[in-house]
Design a protein around this motif. Structure first.
Motif, PDB file in Angstrom:
ATOM      1  N   ALA A 504      61.293   8.696  62.439  1.00  0.00           N
ATOM      2  CA  ALA A 504      61.385   7.851  63.636  1.00  0.00           C
ATOM      3  C   ALA A 504      60.024   7.638  64.290  1.00  0.00           C
ATOM      4  O   ALA A 504      59.684   6.524  64.717  1.00  0.00           O
ATOM      5  CB  ALA A 504      62.368   8.458  64.626  1.00  0.00           C
ATOM      6  N   GLU A 505      59.221   8.681  64.356  1.00  0.00           N
ATOM      7  CA  GLU A 505      57.919   8.566  65.012  1.00  0.00           C
ATOM      8  C   GLU A 505      56.986   7.639  64.237  1.00  0.00           C
ATOM      9  O   GLU A 505      56.338   6.758  64.821  1.00  0.00           O
ATOM     10  CB  GLU A 505      57.287   9.957  65.139  1.00  0.00           C
ATOM     11  CG  GLU A 505      55.927   9.928  65.839  1.00  0.00           C
ATOM     12  CD  GLU A 505      55.313  11.317  65.947  1.00  0.00           C
ATOM     13  OE1 GLU A 505      54.147  11.410  66.388  1.00  0.00           O
ATOM     14  OE2 GLU A 505      55.980  12.307  65.582  1.00  0.00           O
ATOM     15  N   THR A 506      56.920   7.835  62.902  1.00  0.00           N
ATOM     16  CA  THR A 506      56.042   6.992  62.091  1.00  0.00           C
ATOM     17  C   THR A 506      56.541   5.548  62.075  1.00  0.00           C
ATOM     18  O   THR A 506      55.743   4.601  62.139  1.00  0.00           O
ATOM     19  CB  THR A 506      55.970   7.526  60.654  1.00  0.00           C
ATOM     20  OG1 THR A 506      55.564   8.896  60.678  1.00  0.00           O
ATOM     21  CG2 THR A 506      54.985   6.727  59.828  1.00  0.00           C
ATOM     22  N   ALA A 507      57.884   5.356  62.003  1.00  0.00           N
ATOM     23  CA  ALA A 507      58.444   4.008  62.036  1.00  0.00           C
ATOM     24  C   ALA A 507      58.079   3.304  63.334  1.00  0.00           C
ATOM     25  O   ALA A 507      57.770   2.104  63.344  1.00  0.00           O
ATOM     26  CB  ALA A 507      59.956   4.062  61.873  1.00  0.00           C
ATOM     27  N   GLN A 509      55.386   3.856  65.101  1.00  0.00           N
ATOM     28  CA  GLN A 509      53.961   3.504  65.030  1.00  0.00           C
ATOM     29  C   GLN A 509      53.756   2.231  64.209  1.00  0.00           C
ATOM     30  O   GLN A 509      52.962   1.362  64.590  1.00  0.00           O
ATOM     31  CB  GLN A 509      53.172   4.663  64.424  1.00  0.00           C
ATOM     32  CG  GLN A 509      53.089   5.892  65.316  1.00  0.00           C
ATOM     33  CD  GLN A 509      52.386   7.051  64.631  1.00  0.00           C
ATOM     34  OE1 GLN A 509      52.441   7.192  63.411  1.00  0.00           O
ATOM     35  NE2 GLN A 509      51.719   7.883  65.426  1.00  0.00           N
ATOM     36  N   VAL A 510      54.470   2.134  63.094  1.00  0.00           N
ATOM     37  CA  VAL A 510      54.351   0.932  62.260  1.00  0.00           C
ATOM     38  C   VAL A 510      54.872  -0.288  63.018  1.00  0.00           C
ATOM     39  O   VAL A 510      54.265  -1.366  62.999  1.00  0.00           O
ATOM     40  CB  VAL A 510      55.117   1.115  60.933  1.00  0.00           C
ATOM     41  CG1 VAL A 510      55.184  -0.202  60.161  1.00  0.00           C
ATOM     42  CG2 VAL A 510      54.457   2.192  60.084  1.00  0.00           C
ATOM     43  N   THR A 511      55.988  -0.120  63.725  1.00  0.00           N
ATOM     44  CA  THR A 511      56.557  -1.223  64.506  1.00  0.00           C
ATOM     45  C   THR A 511      55.581  -1.697  65.564  1.00  0.00           C
ATOM     46  O   THR A 511      55.375  -2.912  65.753  1.00  0.00           O
ATOM     47  CB  THR A 511      57.874  -0.786  65.162  1.00  0.00           C
ATOM     48  OG1 THR A 511      58.808  -0.405  64.142  1.00  0.00           O
ATOM     49  CG2 THR A 511      58.465  -1.910  65.993  1.00  0.00           C
ATOM     50  N   GLU A 512      54.959  -0.748  66.278  1.00  0.00           N
ATOM     51  CA  GLU A 512      53.993  -1.127  67.313  1.00  0.00           C
ATOM     52  C   GLU A 512      52.785  -1.831  66.705  1.00  0.00           C
ATOM     53  O   GLU A 512      52.235  -2.766  67.301  1.00  0.00           O
ATOM     54  CB  GLU A 512      53.543   0.116  68.087  1.00  0.00           C
ATOM     55  CG  GLU A 512      54.630   0.748  68.943  1.00  0.00           C
ATOM     56  CD  GLU A 512      55.216  -0.236  69.960  1.00  0.00           C
ATOM     57  OE1 GLU A 512      54.445  -1.091  70.471  1.00  0.00           O
ATOM     58  OE2 GLU A 512      56.419  -0.161  70.238  1.00  0.00           O
ATOM     59  N   GLY A 513      52.380  -1.391  65.504  1.00  0.00           N
ATOM     60  CA  GLY A 513      51.268  -2.061  64.832  1.00  0.00           C
ATOM     61  C   GLY A 513      51.603  -3.508  64.500  1.00  0.00           C
ATOM     62  O   GLY A 513      50.784  -4.408  64.684  1.00  0.00           O
ATOM     63  N   LEU A 514      52.829  -3.738  64.018  1.00  0.00           N
ATOM     64  CA  LEU A 514      53.250  -5.103  63.692  1.00  0.00           C
ATOM     65  C   LEU A 514      53.313  -5.967  64.950  1.00  0.00           C
ATOM     66  O   LEU A 514      52.867  -7.124  64.945  1.00  0.00           O
ATOM     67  CB  LEU A 514      54.611  -5.079  62.993  1.00  0.00           C
ATOM     68  CG  LEU A 514      54.641  -4.459  61.592  1.00  0.00           C
ATOM     69  CD1 LEU A 514      56.083  -4.345  61.097  1.00  0.00           C
ATOM     70  CD2 LEU A 514      53.826  -5.309  60.621  1.00  0.00           C
TER      71      LEU A 514
END
Length: 550
Positions: A504-507, A509-514
């Motif tokens: 959940a945490e890494t997902a 981070q990826v979502t915020e990057g997108l």
């Protein structure tokens, strides 16, 4: 295959044939020199003169052979480069979901190793075949001119060699095809096991894997020995008949010169010069046939490769739109429109997609169960597959073979499984950069939260990662390819399951990057099962089996 270089190959064959025929002049000079030393009163000239003739003709033969070899090798290099380029272009354009697509290792083996078998075929077999068609006939005619007995011996012994070569050649062709197939299987096995090395260790399957390699190596060794057995058999047959023929000529000439045989010549007995001349011609009568037999297995190998190429070329082509070449971006950012779109993957069912529009800078989530066609929709939008029905428009432009390369110049691609090329991390992150469009690399790294990943690497941006990102975790690799997309700053980013298999945490981070990349003006389409990610998009399209039915 050889049509573009046929003229060069014909010239090489003619020069090689002319060089071989010059031996008749050299043999005549040697015969006259020996006869002059034995019977000086009957032979005109001087041995020194004949020696000069022998040397001069020998130099000319060497020059002709050198020129013939240069032409043959140049033609072989042309054919090899052309066939490799055709193979790589065709297979690189083949749809990734084509079930007929061969494994990458098999294609690499064909391009790097098997196609090399064309070189000895073109440089050895082709000239040898031309010489074998001409030189023995000329020597046979000359032999009959001086002695019908010698001509008869050569006439009987010569044709037996091609007959046995043809019989052995059928076995050689099958043996070569089996060896080539086993070589491909060995390379495919090696690549598959290397890519699964970590899993093999975790499953404690090392011994079983080693046993599989040993079995494959034993099969390849057996096939190679089978080819060698056929090669030795054909050489034995050739040498046997050649030796018998030369020996019979030598016996006849020897006894004729001793006066023990009074037949075999036409009006008068053989002279010393004629006898030596015939003795010198006999081995060269068989030499072109020897060369042809030695190159016969080159033909078998080349035939096996040509058959494999033909099988690949005969398959129905499933390629992407455009050429894949670099192109100027298509117009200005415009609305993406999908209308009546349907796609049938190779060997699969027809997939229908809902109509939608995506204005510049907006975001869209495509959701639905696995196998419903979400990834196929992204491929169609990227022009990596041709639709079966319907159309995709970018403003007023229809996405087709003419516009696909220019359209892809505006796209970014975020694959589900990160891949890295051999080279530094910096090289990988800057692959898709367009001058005047890219975001600064440090900003792209910060936007995707990948700057912390780079900071932990031993050499920072100069670190070399493995093909699958060895040295970083799956989540870190995903953030790095988001940074790559952000650095390129495309007008539209297509993301295939960007948060799959992440915690959940890494997902997050990826979502915020997108979303950070979207804030810079990039439009985004994600194919996802992640409800949290889909909820952050402006709109959602849910694909269902009912919609998907053909």
């Amino acid at each position: 295959m050889t049509a573009p270089v046929r003229r060069e190959l014909e010239r090489a064959g003619l020069l090689a044939t002319a060089a071989s025929l010059l031996w008749l002049i050299q043999a005549g000079a040697v015969a006259l020199a020996i006869a002059h030393m034995l019977e000086p009163e009957r032979i005109w000239g001087h041995p020194g003169l004949y020696a000069l003739i022998f040397i001069a003709v020998g130099v000319l033969r060497a020059l002709l052979d050198n020129r013939a070899g240069a032409l043959a090798f140049r033609a072989a290099d042309t054919v090899l480069a052309r066939e490799r380029a055709k193979l790589i272009e065709r297979e690189s354009r083949r749809a990734t979901d084509d079930p007929a697509r061969p494994p990458a290792a098999k294609t690499a083996t064909l391009a790097a190793e098997k196609l090399a078998a064309l070189t000895p075929f073109l440089t050895r077999y082709a000239p040898a075949k031309r010489r074998a068609n001409v030189v023995p006939l000329v020597i046979l005619a000359v032999a009959f001119y001086f002695s019908w007995a010698v001509g008869l011996v050569l006439l009987v012994a010569g044709p037996l060699i091609p007959v046995f070569m043809a019989l052995v050649g059928m076995a050689a062709k099958k043996a070569s095809e089996r060896q080539m197939e086993e070589l491909s299987n060995m390379n495919v096995l090696l690549l598959e096991r290397l890519s699964a090395l970590v899993d093999i260790r975790l499953l404690d399957a090392t011994e079983r894997t080693v046993g599989g390699f040993q079995g494959a190596a034993d099969r390849l060794r057996a096939r190679t020995m089978e080819v060698l057995r056929v090669a030795f058999l054909s050489s034995t047959v050739l040498e046997l008949f050649a030796a018998i023929g030369v020996a019979m000529v030598a016996v006849f000439v020897g006894f004729s010169l001793l006066g023990e045989l009074e037949f075999g010549a036409w009006a008068t007995p053989l002279t010393v010069a004629e006898g030596v001349f015939l003795l010198l011609l006999a081995p060269d009568y068989f030499q072109p046939l020897r060369d042809l037999a030695a190159a016969w297995h080159d033909k078998a190998d080349a035939s096996a490769v040509a058959r494999e190429l033909h099988d690949l070329e005969s398959q129905e082509e499933t390629s992407f739109l455009g050429t894949g070449a670099a192109a100027a971006p298509l117009g200005t950012p415009a609305t993406l429109s999908v209308r009546g779109l349907a796609y049938r993957p190779p060997g699969g069912r027809l997939i229908r997609f809902p109509d939608f529009d995506l204005p510049p800078g907006e975001t869209l989530a495509v959701t639905g169960p696995s196998g419903i066609g979400k990834s196929s929709l992204l491929k169609l939008i990227a022009g990596m597959a041709a639709p079966t029905e319907g159309e995709i428009r970018i403003g007023d432009e229809v996405l087709n073979a003419d516009t696909a390369d220019a359209w892809r110049a505006r796209l970014g691609w975020l694959p589900q499984h990160p891949r890295f090329l051999s080279g530094s991390l910096r090289h990988n992150l800057t692959l898709a950069v367009r001058p005047g469009r890219a975001l600064p690399l440090d900003r792209a790294l910060k936007l995707s939260a990948a700057d912390a990943v780079v900071a932990t690497l031993p050499r920072g941006l100069n670190t070399r990662l493995g093909e699958t990102g060895m040295g970083v975790s799956g989540g870190e690799a995903r953030r790095l390819i988001v940074a790559r997309a952000a650095h390129a700053h495309p007008d539209l980013l297509l993301a295939d399951e960007p948060t799959a298999d992440l915690d959940a945490e890494t997902a997050a981070q990826v979502t915020e990057g997108l979303l950070g990349l979207v804030a810079t003006g990039t439009a985004l389409i994600v194919a996802t099962h992640d409800a949290d990610l889909a909820a952050r998009m402006d709109r959602q399209i849910a694909m269902t089996p009912a919609e998907d039915a053909a």
